[in-house]
Design a protein around this motif. Structure first.
Motif, PDB file in Angstrom:
ATOM      1  N   PHE A 343      25.760 130.886 -16.492  1.00 56.12           N
ATOM      2  CA  PHE A 343      26.187 131.809 -17.534  1.00 56.12           C
ATOM      3  C   PHE A 343      27.360 132.699 -17.118  1.00 56.12           C
ATOM      4  O   PHE A 343      28.218 133.044 -17.943  1.00 56.12           O
ATOM      5  N   LEU A 344      27.402 133.058 -15.838  1.00 59.24           N
ATOM      6  CA  LEU A 344      28.383 134.052 -15.387  1.00 59.24           C
ATOM      7  C   LEU A 344      29.841 133.688 -15.671  1.00 59.24           C
ATOM      8  O   LEU A 344      30.609 134.546 -16.123  1.00 59.24           O
ATOM      9  N   PRO A 345      30.295 132.451 -15.415  1.00 59.33           N
ATOM     10  CA  PRO A 345      31.698 132.141 -15.723  1.00 59.33           C
ATOM     11  C   PRO A 345      32.051 132.380 -17.188  1.00 59.33           C
ATOM     12  O   PRO A 345      33.157 132.836 -17.501  1.00 59.33           O
ATOM     13  N   LEU A 346      31.127 132.093 -18.083  1.00 62.02           N
ATOM     14  CA  LEU A 346      31.380 132.329 -19.505  1.00 62.02           C
ATOM     15  C   LEU A 346      31.471 133.820 -19.791  1.00 62.02           C
ATOM     16  O   LEU A 346      32.335 134.269 -20.559  1.00 62.02           O
ATOM     17  N   LEU A 347      30.582 134.606 -19.168  1.00 64.14           N
ATOM     18  CA  LEU A 347      30.591 136.047 -19.392  1.00 64.14           C
ATOM     19  C   LEU A 347      31.861 136.688 -18.844  1.00 64.14           C
ATOM     20  O   LEU A 347      32.502 137.510 -19.513  1.00 64.14           O
ATOM     21  N   LEU A 348      32.257 136.301 -17.632  1.00 59.07           N
ATOM     22  CA  LEU A 348      33.403 136.931 -16.972  1.00 59.07           C
ATOM     23  C   LEU A 348      34.733 136.542 -17.608  1.00 59.07           C
ATOM     24  O   LEU A 348      35.728 137.261 -17.457  1.00 59.07           O
ATOM     25  N   THR A 349      34.762 135.419 -18.297  1.00 58.82           N
ATOM     26  CA  THR A 349      35.989 134.994 -18.998  1.00 58.82           C
ATOM     27  C   THR A 349      35.917 135.281 -20.491  1.00 58.82           C
ATOM     28  O   THR A 349      36.775 134.831 -21.257  1.00 58.82           O
ATOM     29  N   ASN A 350      34.879 136.034 -20.894  1.00 62.63           N
ATOM     30  CA  ASN A 350      34.690 136.409 -22.302  1.00 62.63           C
ATOM     31  C   ASN A 350      34.601 135.200 -23.233  1.00 62.63           C
ATOM     32  O   ASN A 350      35.058 135.243 -24.377  1.00 62.63           O
ATOM     33  N   LYS A 351      33.984 134.130 -22.730  1.00 60.38           N
ATOM     34  CA  LYS A 351      33.804 132.933 -23.560  1.00 60.38           C
ATOM     35  C   LYS A 351      32.339 132.723 -23.946  1.00 60.38           C
ATOM     36  O   LYS A 351      31.993 131.676 -24.500  1.00 60.38           O
ATOM     37  N   ASN A 352      31.514 133.719 -23.654  1.00 60.34           N
ATOM     38  CA  ASN A 352      30.094 133.556 -23.937  1.00 60.34           C
ATOM     39  C   ASN A 352      29.757 133.668 -25.415  1.00 60.34           C
ATOM     40  O   ASN A 352      28.621 133.415 -25.814  1.00 60.34           O
ATOM     41  N   ARG A 353      30.741 134.028 -26.253  1.00 57.14           N
ATOM     42  CA  ARG A 353      30.504 134.096 -27.702  1.00 57.14           C
ATOM     43  C   ARG A 353      31.410 133.126 -28.439  1.00 57.14           C
ATOM     44  O   ARG A 353      31.676 133.289 -29.627  1.00 57.14           O
ATOM     45  N   ASP A 354      31.846 132.082 -27.746  1.00 53.05           N
ATOM     46  CA  ASP A 354      32.792 131.146 -28.361  1.00 53.05           C
ATOM     47  C   ASP A 354      32.139 130.240 -29.403  1.00 53.05           C
ATOM     48  O   ASP A 354      32.759 129.902 -30.407  1.00 53.05           O
ATOM     49  N   ASN A 355      30.921 129.816 -29.161  1.00 52.03           N
ATOM     50  CA  ASN A 355      30.294 128.817 -30.029  1.00 52.03           C
ATOM     51  C   ASN A 355      29.120 129.439 -30.775  1.00 52.03           C
ATOM     52  O   ASN A 355      27.969 129.302 -30.374  1.00 52.03           O
ATOM     53  N   LEU A 356      29.446 130.126 -31.851  1.00 48.40           N
ATOM     54  CA  LEU A 356      28.417 130.849 -32.596  1.00 48.40           C
ATOM     55  C   LEU A 356      27.898 130.070 -33.797  1.00 48.40           C
ATOM     56  O   LEU A 356      26.809 130.331 -34.290  1.00 48.40           O
ATOM     57  N   GLY A 357      28.687 129.129 -34.289  1.00 49.22           N
ATOM     58  CA  GLY A 357      28.285 128.388 -35.472  1.00 49.22           C
ATOM     59  C   GLY A 357      27.548 127.101 -35.131  1.00 49.22           C
ATOM     60  O   GLY A 357      27.307 126.771 -33.965  1.00 49.22           O
ATOM     61  N   ILE A 358      27.191 126.359 -36.170  1.00 49.80           N
ATOM     62  CA  ILE A 358      26.512 125.079 -36.008  1.00 49.80           C
ATOM     63  C   ILE A 358      27.537 124.015 -35.663  1.00 49.80           C
ATOM     64  O   ILE A 358      28.596 123.923 -36.300  1.00 49.80           O
ATOM     65  N   MET A 359      27.239 123.214 -34.657  1.00 50.61           N
ATOM     66  CA  MET A 359      28.182 122.178 -34.253  1.00 50.61           C
ATOM     67  C   MET A 359      28.350 121.149 -35.365  1.00 50.61           C
ATOM     68  O   MET A 359      27.379 120.704 -35.975  1.00 50.61           O
ATOM     69  N   ALA A 360      29.597 120.786 -35.628  1.00 50.51           N
ATOM     70  CA  ALA A 360      29.939 119.766 -36.620  1.00 50.51           C
ATOM     71  C   ALA A 360      29.342 120.099 -37.989  1.00 50.51           C
ATOM     72  O   ALA A 360      28.863 119.201 -38.702  1.00 50.51           O
ATOM     73  N   GLN A 361      29.378 121.371 -38.355  1.00 54.88           N
ATOM     74  CA  GLN A 361      28.804 121.767 -39.635  1.00 54.88           C
ATOM     75  C   GLN A 361      29.544 121.096 -40.781  1.00 54.88           C
ATOM     76  O   GLN A 361      30.778 121.125 -40.846  1.00 54.88           O
ATOM     77  N   GLY A 362      28.796 120.457 -41.663  1.00 57.46           N
ATOM     78  CA  GLY A 362      29.396 119.762 -42.797  1.00 57.46           C
ATOM     79  C   GLY A 362      29.964 118.400 -42.461  1.00 57.46           C
ATOM     80  O   GLY A 362      30.537 117.736 -43.334  1.00 57.46           O
ATOM     81  N   ARG A 363      29.822 117.984 -41.209  1.00 57.56           N
ATOM     82  CA  ARG A 363      30.339 116.670 -40.784  1.00 57.56           C
ATOM     83  C   ARG A 363      29.200 115.826 -40.223  1.00 57.56           C
ATOM     84  O   ARG A 363      28.215 116.343 -39.705  1.00 57.56           O
ATOM     85  N   TYR A 364      29.370 114.504 -40.290  1.00 54.04           N
ATOM     86  CA  TYR A 364      28.356 113.607 -39.747  1.00 54.04           C
ATOM     87  C   TYR A 364      28.412 113.529 -38.231  1.00 54.04           C
ATOM     88  O   TYR A 364      27.397 113.416 -37.555  1.00 54.04           O
TER      89      TYR A 364
END
Length: 483
Positions: A343-364
């Motif tokens: 988790f730490l690399p994501l937190l320290l690079t401020n990328k820990n909130r990058d993927n908040l939505g549903i993956m491939a929403q509306g796509r197959y």
């Protein structure tokens, strides 16, 4: 009493009929029925531990009243810490006494001192880690004046011991669940149908996916020294789907059962194996525990508001405490530390909130990038689960060494080839259904919305057939009962 037992199949409709057709005129009577049903449900394992729940209920109810009337800051802190020490004291004694004693003995042995204290044969009360945190949330929220303390003992007792989520969550906040015991409840047909649908999906996860994966995972982990790398890798994969199917299946049954009685419980899993990074995984896995630690430990410690050192310190604390919460074994602490490192690399690079939505929403299908990120996150998760499942640290390292050996590229050593193949097919079908229904609260809720009635009922019948066809002959407890 197990959700996947004949006892519960009789217990649930009896309580349902009494709740809606006998005591439905009076809210207090409904709450009292919930308490009695919950005590029967819990006492089915060991009636002696009912005293712990009752004592915890009385202590926290009384402290809540005291906090309401007390204005002196020092005395309020005394009341708060009384609740914390009582609840965590019980948890520490029953869950960690022998762990600390064994490590104390080991530490002194390094200095040539031999200590022979008396160990205790302590039985861990089922669900103590869950209802302890639930009652603590009440006291803390009352202390911080986020919640008005209740003077209705029956409502508070029902909140503490509510049987659908008593032994393995979701861990409900008093601010969300307790007010539901104050309100008059009326039967809602559509919510009840949705509850039955979610119970069905939870039983499928438990009986078809988790229990079949468990048998193979246990066989491989228990005989890991004799097996090659590819077989060990399969064992780790089987455990990965075992723990997800087992625990999320329990949560589905708990949430669905609550809907039958007019209650709403928080979502506990949100398709975590479709996460694109570890931060997203922890927003989707055991949500009620993750958010509990965030709100009652991480934020009070300073959260991410300080400098780099505070972010690193608080992240390690939260993950390692989470690991230790799961059990009195160093494997769980290492598992927590590994996830902190992820988790730490994501937190320290401020990328820990990058993927908040549903993956491939509306796509197959996901994009190539999404697929690679998901595969990487899944691989890291599987690796960490090895420590979670291993008997001890040495076993975990031996298991990992076995995977990353030359035998990884040899054919798996199947003792029962057809059973392995069938289980892999079931897991594949399960994940395809999860992917198809990932935009809903649970998989078949989304599918049920999209299909016409004949196809929908045919699908539900197929799930029932699969449960009857592939469920093991023996009842097996849910994996999180041991935590």
């Amino acid at each position: 009493m197990l959700f996947n037992s004949l006892d519960f199949a009789v217990f649930l409709p009896v309580v349902f009929i009494l709740y809606w057709f006998v005591v439905n005129k009076n809210l207090r009577d409904q709450n009292i029925l919930v308490i009695l049903a919950s005590y029967v449900f819990y006492g089915w394992w060991d009636w002696r531990f009912l005293a712990l729940i009752l004592f915890s209920t009385v202590v926290d109810f009384t402290i809540g009243i005291k906090l309401k009337d007390e204005q002196d800051t020092f005395k309020r802190k005394i009341f708060l810490w009384t609740s914390i020490l009582v609840n965590l004291g019980f948890l520490g004694f029953f869950k960690y006494y022998n762990f600390f004693l064994d490590n104390f003995i080991t530490a002194f042995s390094f200095f040539g001192m031999e200590i022979k204290p008396n160990t205790l044969s302590i039985i861990l009360p089922v669900g103590i880690s869950f209802y302890t945190f639930q009652t603590l949330s009440y006291t803390i929220d009352v202390y911080k004046r986020r919640l008005e303390p209740t003077e209705d003992f029956s409502a508070f007792s029902a909140f503490v011991c509510f049987f659908p989520q008593l032994v393995a969550g979701p861990i409900e906040r008093a601010t969300e669940l307790l007010p539901q015991f104050y309100r008059k409840r009326s039967f809602n047909y559509s919510k009840a149908v949705d509850g039955m649908r979610q119970i069905l999906w939870g039983l499928f996860k438990k009986l078809v996916i988790a229990d079949n994966c468990a048998e193979l995972a246990d066989r491989i982990f228990n005989n890991s020294v004799d097996l090659n790398g590819s077989t060990l890798l399969l064992g780790a994969l089987f455990f990965t789907f075992q723990i997800y199917g087992d625990f999320s299946g329990y949560s589905d049954i708990a949430i669905g059962t609550s809907r039958l009685f007019g209650f709403h419980l928080k979502r506990n899993f949100a398709f975590p194996y479709f996460s694109r990074d570890v931060a997203e995984f922890w927003r989707r896995w055991h949500i009620s525990l993750s958010t509990w630690f965030r709100d009652y430990l991480y934020i009070p410690l300073g959260g991410s508001r300080g400098g780099t050192w505070m972010k690193v310190r608080n992240s390690f604390i939260i993950f390692m405490v989470s690991g230790f919460w799961h059990g009195a074994n160093w494997t769980f602490i290492v598992w927590g530390a590994i996830n902190a490192i992820y988790f730490l690399p994501l937190l320290l690079t401020n990328k820990n909130r990058d993927n908040l939505g549903i993956m491939a929403q509306g796509r197959y299908f996901p994009t190539a990038k999404e697929s690679l990120l998901t595969l990487k996150t899944f691989g890291l998760t599987v690796f960490a689960w090895i420590f979670f499942r291993a008997e001890n640290i040495g076993h975990a390292f031996d298991y990992i060494s076995g995977i990353f050996s030359g035998s990884l590229f040899k054919a798996p050593m199947f003792l029962d080839g057809e059973r392995y193949q069938l289980t892999l097919i079931l897991v594949l079908v399960f994940m395809l259904l999860e992917w198809k229904g990932r935009e809903g609260e649970y998989a078949i809720a989304q599918l049920g919305q999209e299909w016409h009635r004949p196809l929908r009922w045919g699908f539900y019948s197929l799930i029932l057939f699969a449960i009857g066809m592939f469920m093991p002959s023996n009842e097996s407890p849910f994996i999180y009962f041991q935590f």
